[in-house]
Design a protein around this motif. Structure first.
Motif, PDB file in Angstrom:
ATOM      1  N   UNK A   1       0.694  -1.186  -0.039  1.00 46.72           N
ATOM      2  CA  UNK A   1       0.138   0.178   0.089  1.00 46.72           C
ATOM      3  C   UNK A   1       0.956   1.184   0.122  1.00 46.72           C
ATOM      4  N   UNK A   2       0.383   2.384  -0.714  1.00 45.88           N
ATOM      5  CA  UNK A   2       1.131   3.524  -0.496  1.00 45.88           C
ATOM      6  C   UNK A   2       1.085   4.300   0.924  1.00 45.88           C
ATOM      7  N   UNK A   3       1.771   3.868   1.805  1.00 48.74           N
ATOM      8  CA  UNK A   3       1.480   4.095   3.119  1.00 48.74           C
ATOM      9  C   UNK A   3       1.785   5.812   3.200  1.00 48.74           C
ATOM     10  N   UNK A   4       2.565   6.403   2.238  1.00 44.89           N
ATOM     11  CA  UNK A   4       2.750   7.857   2.338  1.00 44.89           C
ATOM     12  C   UNK A   4       1.430   8.560   2.084  1.00 44.89           C
ATOM     13  N   UNK A   5       0.459   8.032   1.668  1.00 49.64           N
ATOM     14  CA  UNK A   5      -0.803   8.577   1.395  1.00 49.64           C
ATOM     15  C   UNK A   5      -1.730   8.410   2.853  1.00 49.64           C
ATOM     16  N   UNK A   6      -1.200   7.876   3.919  1.00 50.33           N
ATOM     17  CA  UNK A   6      -1.999   7.511   4.861  1.00 50.33           C
ATOM     18  C   UNK A   6      -2.530   8.831   5.700  1.00 50.33           C
ATOM     19  N   UNK A   7      -3.546   9.229   5.728  1.00 51.60           N
ATOM     20  CA  UNK A   7      -3.907  10.546   6.632  1.00 51.60           C
ATOM     21  C   UNK A   7      -4.199  10.120   8.014  1.00 51.60           C
ATOM     22  N   UNK A   8      -4.767   8.939   8.251  1.00 52.74           N
ATOM     23  CA  UNK A   8      -4.730   8.344   9.777  1.00 52.74           C
ATOM     24  C   UNK A   8      -5.197   7.011   9.572  1.00 52.74           C
ATOM     25  N   UNK A   9      -5.366   6.335  10.906  1.00 52.21           N
ATOM     26  CA  UNK A   9      -5.769   4.852  10.917  1.00 52.21           C
ATOM     27  C   UNK A   9      -6.824   4.631  11.855  1.00 52.21           C
ATOM     28  N   UNK A  10      -7.672   3.791  11.578  1.00 50.00           N
ATOM     29  CA  UNK A  10      -8.705   3.149  12.658  1.00 50.00           C
ATOM     30  C   UNK A  10      -8.193   2.048  13.236  1.00 50.00           C
ATOM     31  N   UNK A  11      -8.627   1.898  14.299  1.00 52.81           N
ATOM     32  CA  UNK A  11      -8.447   0.583  15.233  1.00 52.81           C
ATOM     33  C   UNK A  11      -9.647   0.014  15.929  1.00 52.81           C
TER      34      UNK A  11
END
Length: 272
Positions: free
Chosen positions: A193-203
């Motif tokens: 995945x393009x991790x540089x594009x992650x705005x935030x993460x759900x858990x």
């Protein structure tokens, strides 16, 4: 989002007092459809905004994956909520919730086909033209794959993000659920995945039922999902990680424990 914002929590009226009492909190998410952009904010949300806590509206009813154009009124509502809370971005799902005028009441998965990519891209571009802030897209959890899939998950998401310039809202609970129910190695997905594009993460938490893992948001976060937080952060730590809880709220001590566990897994400071 610029940041880092660290660990946050989904704001819900049932736990508004708990959220207000978190001394290190810098980031919450609110379900956009529960906010009236034309009226005053609820006391809890207004107080967070006054404290300088970042509030991100999270939409659930745009139906960006539908074959029909995104509904302009729903889009205007999301834009209004973003303005009302001075949000740096908004988020929605790569899913459809209606077709032919019928409302499903659930987030439904798309076939991973080039036709579906084109439909999502068209609707995301329509949304971006009306929204005052950037849009982050969340892939959903699903119990099955469509028989006419042409792309795997990583290629499907990357094509959509590349074509739209949208950000990624990565839900690690969904990654875990999909790996359990549909097969595949969640760590291998993170590698692609393009991790540089992650705005935030759900858990979030889930539970086994009927031979499937269900992403319930009403159960404790399993250790496997916390392990994925560590795997993600070892590759590229996102600006923010958010605990989702949508019912069966446990005592405050248990919620604090889940937030502390998320902080420990990500290496961010505790907010409790």
């Amino acid at each position: 989002m610029t940041g880092p914002y660290g660990v946050g929590v989904g704001w819900r009226p049932e736990i508004a007092g708990f959220v207000a009492g978190l001394p290190g909190l810098r980031f919450v998410e609110v379900v956009a459809e529960t906010v009236n952009p034309a009226g005053p904010l609820s006391d809890g949300l207004a107080e967070l905004c006054e404290r300088g806590v970042t509030v991100v509206p999270h939409g659930v009813k745009l139906s960006l994956g539908g074959a029909e154009p995104v509904d302009r009124a729903r889009l205007a509502h999301l834009a209004g909520v973003a303005a009302a809370v001075n949000a740096p971005l908004v988020s929605e799902h790569i899913a459809f919730v209606r077709a032919g005028g019928l409302e499903a009441g659930h987030l439904l998965p798309l076939p991973r086909s080039r036709e579906a990519v084109a439909a999502v891209v068209a609707n995301v571009r329509r949304a971006q033209a009306e929204l005052p802030v950037p849009l982050a897209l969340e892939p959903i959890a699903a119990l099955f794959d469509w028989p006419d899939d042409e792309l795997d998950e990583a290629d499907f998401l990357t094509e959509i993000l590349d074509a739209t310039g949208a950000l990624l809202l990565l839900d690690l609970a969904n990654v875990h659920a999909n790996a359990r129910n549909r097969g595949g190695d969640p760590r291998a997905l993170l590698d692609r995945l393009p991790l540089d594009r992650v705005a935030y993460v759900h858990v979030a938490g889930g539970a086994e039922q009927g031979g499937f893992y269900h992403d319930t948001h009403t159960d404790p976060v399993p250790v496997e999902v916390l392990d994925l937080v560590g795997e993600l952060c070892a590759r590229r730590r996102p600006p923010a990680l958010l605990l989702e809880r949508d019912g069966h709220y446990p005592p405050a001590a248990e919620l604090r424990g889940e937030l502390d566990a998320l902080a420990a897994a990500s290496g961010y400071p505790v907010v409790t």
